[in-house]
Design a protein around this motif. Structure first.
Motif, short mmCIF file in Angstrom:
data_model
loop_
_atom_site.label_atom_id
_atom_site.label_comp_id
_atom_site.label_asym_id
_atom_site.label_seq_id
_atom_site.Cartn_x
_atom_site.Cartn_y
_atom_site.Cartn_z
N SER A 5 44.34 50.81 31.51
CA SER A 5 43.17 50.82 31.49
C SER A 5 42.69 50.33 33.00
O SER A 5 43.58 49.65 33.59
CB SER A 5 42.44 49.79 30.69
OG SER A 5 42.58 48.45 30.63
N THR A 6 41.45 50.66 33.39
CA THR A 6 40.98 50.18 34.41
C THR A 6 39.44 49.59 33.97
O THR A 6 38.60 50.35 33.53
CB THR A 6 40.73 51.44 35.43
OG1 THR A 6 42.03 51.88 35.91
CG2 THR A 6 40.09 50.89 36.89
N VAL A 7 39.24 48.27 34.35
CA VAL A 7 38.13 47.47 34.30
C VAL A 7 37.25 47.68 35.60
O VAL A 7 37.88 47.30 36.56
CB VAL A 7 38.43 46.21 33.72
CG1 VAL A 7 37.18 45.35 33.62
CG2 VAL A 7 39.04 46.20 32.36
N LEU A 22 46.65 44.50 38.43
CA LEU A 22 46.58 45.06 39.93
C LEU A 22 44.96 44.84 39.93
O LEU A 22 44.17 45.15 39.36
CB LEU A 22 46.85 46.50 40.04
CG LEU A 22 46.48 47.14 41.33
CD1 LEU A 22 47.55 46.57 42.40
CD2 LEU A 22 46.81 48.60 41.24
N ILE A 23 44.46 44.12 41.38
CA ILE A 23 43.31 44.01 41.46
C ILE A 23 42.84 44.86 42.85
O ILE A 23 43.74 44.89 43.78
CB ILE A 23 42.75 42.52 41.56
CG1 ILE A 23 43.23 41.82 40.58
CG2 ILE A 23 41.49 42.44 42.37
CD1 ILE A 23 42.86 40.47 40.66
N ASP A 28 51.33 52.23 31.37
CA ASP A 28 51.05 51.52 30.18
C ASP A 28 51.28 50.10 30.44
O ASP A 28 50.53 49.35 29.68
CB ASP A 28 51.93 51.87 29.17
CG ASP A 28 51.32 53.50 28.67
OD1 ASP A 28 50.25 53.86 28.92
OD2 ASP A 28 52.41 54.18 27.97
N ASN A 29 51.95 49.93 31.33
CA ASN A 29 52.17 48.21 31.65
C ASN A 29 51.52 47.76 32.81
O ASN A 29 51.76 46.60 33.30
CB ASN A 29 53.61 48.02 32.02
CG ASN A 29 54.15 48.83 32.89
OD1 ASN A 29 53.61 49.77 33.54
ND2 ASN A 29 55.41 48.24 33.54
N VAL A 30 50.34 48.55 33.27
CA VAL A 30 49.48 47.98 34.20
C VAL A 30 47.89 48.03 33.79
O VAL A 30 47.43 48.86 33.33
CB VAL A 30 49.73 48.90 35.58
CG1 VAL A 30 48.76 48.19 36.62
CG2 VAL A 30 50.92 48.80 36.23
N ALA A 31 47.44 46.67 33.87
CA ALA A 31 46.13 46.55 33.78
C ALA A 31 45.49 46.52 35.24
O ALA A 31 45.59 45.65 35.96
CB ALA A 31 45.68 45.29 33.12
N ASN A 71 40.57 36.69 32.79
CA ASN A 71 40.57 37.37 31.63
C ASN A 71 41.84 38.33 31.31
O ASN A 71 42.03 38.28 30.04
CB ASN A 71 39.50 38.54 31.88
CG ASN A 71 38.09 37.92 31.87
OD1 ASN A 71 37.78 36.76 31.42
ND2 ASN A 71 37.30 38.55 32.13
N ALA A 72 42.52 38.84 32.34
CA ALA A 72 43.76 39.28 32.01
C ALA A 72 44.65 38.37 31.69
O ALA A 72 45.75 38.76 30.72
CB ALA A 72 44.26 39.87 33.46
N THR A 73 44.76 36.92 32.12
CA THR A 73 45.59 36.33 31.58
C THR A 73 45.37 35.69 30.23
O THR A 73 46.17 35.56 29.30
CB THR A 73 45.54 35.05 32.41
OG1 THR A 73 45.90 35.09 33.86
CG2 THR A 73 46.64 33.87 32.02
#
Length: 361
Positions: free
Chosen positions: A310-312, A125-126, A133-136, A296-298
């Motif tokens: 996590s949240t970057v 998610l941007i 747990d299944n979402v960055a 980066n996520a890919t």
């Protein structure tokens, strides 16, 4: 830019095991041989906006080239389609998508439900965050980059500055009027995220000179260049020498208004001077590296290092946002202005300048 994208028409009604006729490209190693398959659900406005969506598309193209992944694109035309496209990617088995990338804060509501419904599916998610747990999640400090272009606008607006270029085939001079002391901001839809762009811009302008007037307005759309041109034209006519937009494809209208009046504009999300026909109007852009976030996520998925839960946060310090001088203005910005921008960047990074996330009253 839009004509350069390999696009196929999405065929509605595809559900269950397969996706039919996704717009975009299935590439990188081809089919089941690819190390990962990624489904891209773009923000409203779609590809060809020369801004946010195109920046994320550049990120997945880089992943295709460097990592050998395969990807498919969907371009929702309305809020209700976010959930549908997320579900179609998540339920597909041919191919089985390793990552579903959800671009834009407007997808949060749909993803809250779908992340729970498909717990084995990894999502990205941007521009918002979801504690699952299944979402960055990836967010940006847009206010910091906007402060930088606001500082630039303020510094140029208070001096005589001109650039010789062209617009629509006609040679023109694009200049500032130091007597006016006025700049402008055009937003797309009014919401807390775009308010961060506005807040940073205003703060940056006033860091240069507290007496500069900043006119702000919202178009209410991400894809209405005519409305963007109308708003920006009124700002230029009221004395603004520079207008910054955070309005997606609506922002192309800001560049048109600047071109017609021989004024300056500031782009957003990507270096818009590289893709716009009105490049000579674009003195700078606030680049938001959503492309890096997608890549980066890919890469994390390919390397089995997915950062779920996590949240970057990406800002000036880590290269998530930056002010980039327009390609036609390289070598023309006075050195003392560039030095001042470098100083304010360092002050933001070391905490000496606390950039607001809400506009001044």
């Amino acid at each position: 830019m839009r004509d350069q994208i390999d696009r196929r028409t999405f065929i509605g009604g595809a559900t269950g095991a397969t996706l039919a006729g996704l717009t975009g490209c299935l590439g990188g190693g081809g089919g089941s041989e690819a190390p990962a398959h990624v489904g891209m659900v773009y923000s409203l406005g779609g590809l060809g906006d020369e801004a946010f969506n195109d920046m994320t598309h550049a990120g997945i193209q880089r992943a295709e080239e460097e990592l050998g992944i395969a990807y498919d694109n969907t371009e929702p035309e309305g809020q209700s389609e976010f959930s549908t496209f997320q579900q179609q990617f998540a339920s597909s088995t041919d191919p089985d998508y390793d990552l579903v990338t959800c671009i834009g804060f407007s997808q949060l509501s749909a993803l809250q439900e779908n992340a729970s419904e498909y717990p084995e599916q990894d999502f990205m998610l941007i521009d918002s965050e979801l504690d699952a747990d299944n979402v960055a999640s990836y967010r940006f400090r847009e206010h910091e980059g906007s402060f930088q272009v606001g500082h630039l606008a303020g510094l140029l607006s208070t001096r005589e500055f001109s650039h010789e270029g062209s617009y629509s085939g006609t040679e023109k001079t694009f200049s500032t009027d130091p007597e006016a002391k006025t700049v402008g901001f055009v937003g797309g839809k009014e919401n807390p995220l775009i308010k961060k762009f506005e807040a940073g811009f205003i703060a940056g302008v006033h860091h240069a000179d507290s007496e500069i007037e900043v006119r702000s307005a919202y178009a209410g759309s991400w894809n209405d260049p005519g409305r963007g041109q109308e708003i920006a034209s009124s700002m230029y006519d009221a004395g603004a020498d520079i207008v910054y937009h955070a309005a997606g494809a609506t922002g192309s209208g800001v560049f048109s208004a600047a071109g017609e009046r021989g004024r300056l504009a500031i782009g957003v999300d990507s270096d818009q001077s590289l893709s716009s026909d009105a490049s000579h109007t674009i003195v700078a852009s606030m680049v938001k590296h959503a492309d890096t976030a997608v890549f980066n996520a890919t890469k994390d998925v390919v390397n089995d290092e997915f950062q779920g839960g996590s949240t970057v946060m990406l800002g000036l310090e880590d290269g998530g946002v930056e002010a980039v001088i327009g390609t036609d203005y390289e070598g023309e910005i006075p050195q003392d202005v560039l030095d001042a921008l470098e100083s304010s960047r360092e002050e933001i990074q070391n905490g000496e300048i606390d950039v607001p996330t809400e506009p001044e009253n």
